[in-house]
Scaffold this motif. Structure first.
Motif, mmCIF file in Angstrom:
data_model
loop_
_atom_site.group_PDB
_atom_site.id
_atom_site.type_symbol
_atom_site.label_atom_id
_atom_site.label_comp_id
_atom_site.label_asym_id
_atom_site.label_seq_id
_atom_site.Cartn_x
_atom_site.Cartn_y
_atom_site.Cartn_z
ATOM 1 N N VAL A 1 -28.798 -55.318 18.646
ATOM 2 C CA VAL A 1 -27.930 -56.348 18.064
ATOM 3 C C VAL A 1 -26.479 -55.884 18.163
ATOM 4 C CG1 VAL A 1 -27.419 -57.686 15.994
ATOM 5 C CG2 VAL A 1 -29.773 -56.985 16.489
ATOM 6 N N PRO A 2 -25.607 -56.653 18.817
ATOM 7 C CA PRO A 2 -24.199 -56.241 18.932
ATOM 8 C C PRO A 2 -23.457 -56.440 17.612
ATOM 9 C CG PRO A 2 -24.528 -58.380 19.965
ATOM 10 C CD PRO A 2 -25.890 -57.907 19.529
ATOM 11 N N VAL A 3 -22.726 -55.412 17.204
ATOM 12 C CA VAL A 3 -21.893 -55.453 15.998
ATOM 13 C C VAL A 3 -20.488 -55.041 16.404
ATOM 14 C CG1 VAL A 3 -21.517 -54.544 13.676
ATOM 15 C CG2 VAL A 3 -23.844 -54.890 14.517
ATOM 16 N N GLU A 4 -19.536 -55.957 16.290
ATOM 17 C CA GLU A 4 -18.161 -55.691 16.701
ATOM 18 C C GLU A 4 -17.243 -55.609 15.490
ATOM 19 O OE1 GLU A 4 -17.005 -58.662 19.501
ATOM 20 O OE2 GLU A 4 -18.014 -57.664 21.176
ATOM 21 N N THR A 5 -16.113 -54.946 15.685
ATOM 22 C CA THR A 5 -15.116 -54.789 14.638
ATOM 23 C C THR A 5 -13.738 -54.730 15.272
ATOM 24 O OG1 THR A 5 -14.460 -53.437 12.744
ATOM 25 C CG2 THR A 5 -15.239 -52.277 14.686
ATOM 26 N N PHE A 6 -12.712 -54.772 14.443
ATOM 27 C CA PHE A 6 -11.345 -54.683 14.951
ATOM 28 C C PHE A 6 -11.026 -53.248 15.362
ATOM 29 C CE2 PHE A 6 -10.784 -58.543 12.288
ATOM 30 C CZ PHE A 6 -10.294 -59.381 13.278
ATOM 31 N N HIS A 7 -10.350 -53.124 16.521
ATOM 32 C CA HIS A 7 -9.913 -51.810 16.974
ATOM 33 C C HIS A 7 -8.551 -51.494 16.362
ATOM 34 C CE1 HIS A 7 -9.036 -48.321 19.330
ATOM 35 N NE2 HIS A 7 -8.057 -48.922 19.989
ATOM 36 N N LEU A 8 -8.463 -50.386 15.652
ATOM 37 C CA LEU A 8 -7.247 -49.983 14.962
ATOM 38 C C LEU A 8 -6.520 -48.911 15.758
ATOM 39 C CD1 LEU A 8 -8.615 -49.686 11.292
ATOM 40 C CD2 LEU A 8 -7.731 -51.702 12.469
ATOM 41 N N GLN A 9 -5.207 -48.985 15.754
ATOM 42 C CA GLN A 9 -4.404 -47.945 16.388
ATOM 43 C C GLN A 9 -4.394 -46.673 15.553
ATOM 44 O OE1 GLN A 9 -3.258 -48.321 19.399
ATOM 45 N NE2 GLN A 9 -3.871 -50.488 19.518
ATOM 46 N N SER A 10 -4.517 -46.829 14.254
ATOM 47 C CA SER A 10 -4.564 -45.699 13.347
ATOM 48 C C SER A 10 -5.494 -46.048 12.201
ATOM 49 C CB SER A 10 -3.168 -45.366 12.803
ATOM 50 O OG SER A 10 -3.241 -44.340 11.818
ATOM 51 N N MET A 11 -6.209 -45.050 11.700
ATOM 52 C CA MET A 11 -7.160 -45.306 10.633
ATOM 53 C C MET A 11 -6.481 -45.847 9.386
ATOM 54 S SD MET A 11 -9.624 -42.660 8.546
ATOM 55 C CE MET A 11 -10.359 -41.987 10.017
#
Length: 301
Positions: free
Chosen positions: A105-115
């Motif tokens: 099952v694909p689970v996507e999230t936002f890619h952050l430049q910094s935590m």
């Protein structure tokens, strides 16, 4: 009036001396002056990440993910998978040909430049790239974006000519795939002990980072009281690597599983069921779910 004020003052004074645990606080703190101090503390905290001891774990997770995708893609060329296109639970299944996303099952999230960057607002939701949640967790844990294991397009096709592979080779592919599945989940569990991740209670949206975002993705009709905003809680392994649970047919089960016998049939993650059909042996922790020693369904007239 003055006598009444003096009366209550004496009562509160006696109560204050009699109970040492009671305190009276006045809120005179200007939080606007504290904001720069809080932001500076957050920036200084970011210097502690990534943790060097967990960088190899992040690379192992990416490697296991690549092997898992390649192994499942190879086995799908030999063992067909069917998926139901109907979402309503009360309807009869309408089967169509399944694919990789029906097993993993694909689970996507936002890619952050910094935590520890600023919280993503709703109007900024298209300014950030969406990536797999496991990949984002590994990137924040110290994995480099230029690593070959991040290129998913080159590993989704599997091994060419899988249909002509002998059973022994298919069994080896299944064993490697099953080992990669367990390594992936074990590595993600280790990373989640150190790196924060959130999941929405209502829509299962995942955010890898110390705080969630404000992009309104929840269904506002189902949860109108929240106005479409997320209700964040701590994420678990199943939130980033969800096991797609399927019914598992045993040798003494009927060729077609019936709804009346669902209390007797075994279940297992789709990856485990696929690998066992190819000749791999499932780990013992899944035996209870799979009901290997369970009874067969009774015969109905």
């Amino acid at each position: 009036m003055a006598l009444r004020k003096k009366f209550w003052f004496n009562i509160l004074k006696d109560f204050n001396f009699g109970c040492k645990c009671s305190r009276y606080y006045s809120s005179k703190v200007d939080f606007r002056k504290l904001r720069p101090m809080i932001l500076k503390r957050i920036e200084s905290r970011a210097k502690d990440y990534p943790i060097r001891g967990f960088v190899p774990v992040a690379f192992d997770v990416l490697k296991a993910r690549a092997l898992l995708i390649q192994g499942v893609s190879t086995l799908l060329n030999v063992f067909p998978v069917m998926a139901c296109k109907c979402r309503a639970k009360s309807q009869v299944h309408e089967w169509i040909s399944g694919g990789l996303n029906d097993i993993l099952v694909p689970v996507e999230t936002f890619h952050l430049q910094s935590m520890f960057q600023e919280v993503i607002k709703h109007q900024q939701r298209f300014d950030f790239k969406r990536v797999p949640a496991v990949v984002e967790l590994c990137l924040q844990a110290g994995a480099y974006p230029c690593d070959d294991y991040l290129n998913s397009s080159s590993i989704t096709h599997g091994v060419e000519g899988a249909q002509s592979l002998p059973s022994h080779d298919l069994s080896q592919v299944a064993k490697v795939t099953l080992k990669a599945w367990e390594s992936l989940r074990c590595g993600v569990q280790k990373l989640l002990l150190v790196y924060p991740a959130k999941v929405c209670k209502y829509c299962s949206e995942v955010h890898v980072g110390p705080s969630g975002h404000r992009a309104r993705l929840c269904g506002v009709f189902k949860n109108e009281s929240w106005r479409g905003t997320h209700f964040w809680k701590k994420a678990d392994v199943d939130d980033l690597v969800p096991p797609k649970i399927v019914w598992r047919r045993r040798p003494y089960d009927p060729p077609v599983l019936l709804d009346k016998g669902r209390g007797f049939y075994g279940r297992a993650p789709a990856v485990i069921d696929l690998c066992t059909q190819a000749g791999a042996i499932a780990p013992s922790k899944y035996f209870c779910m799979m009901k290997i020693q369970g009874l067969s369904e009774p015969i109905w007239n």
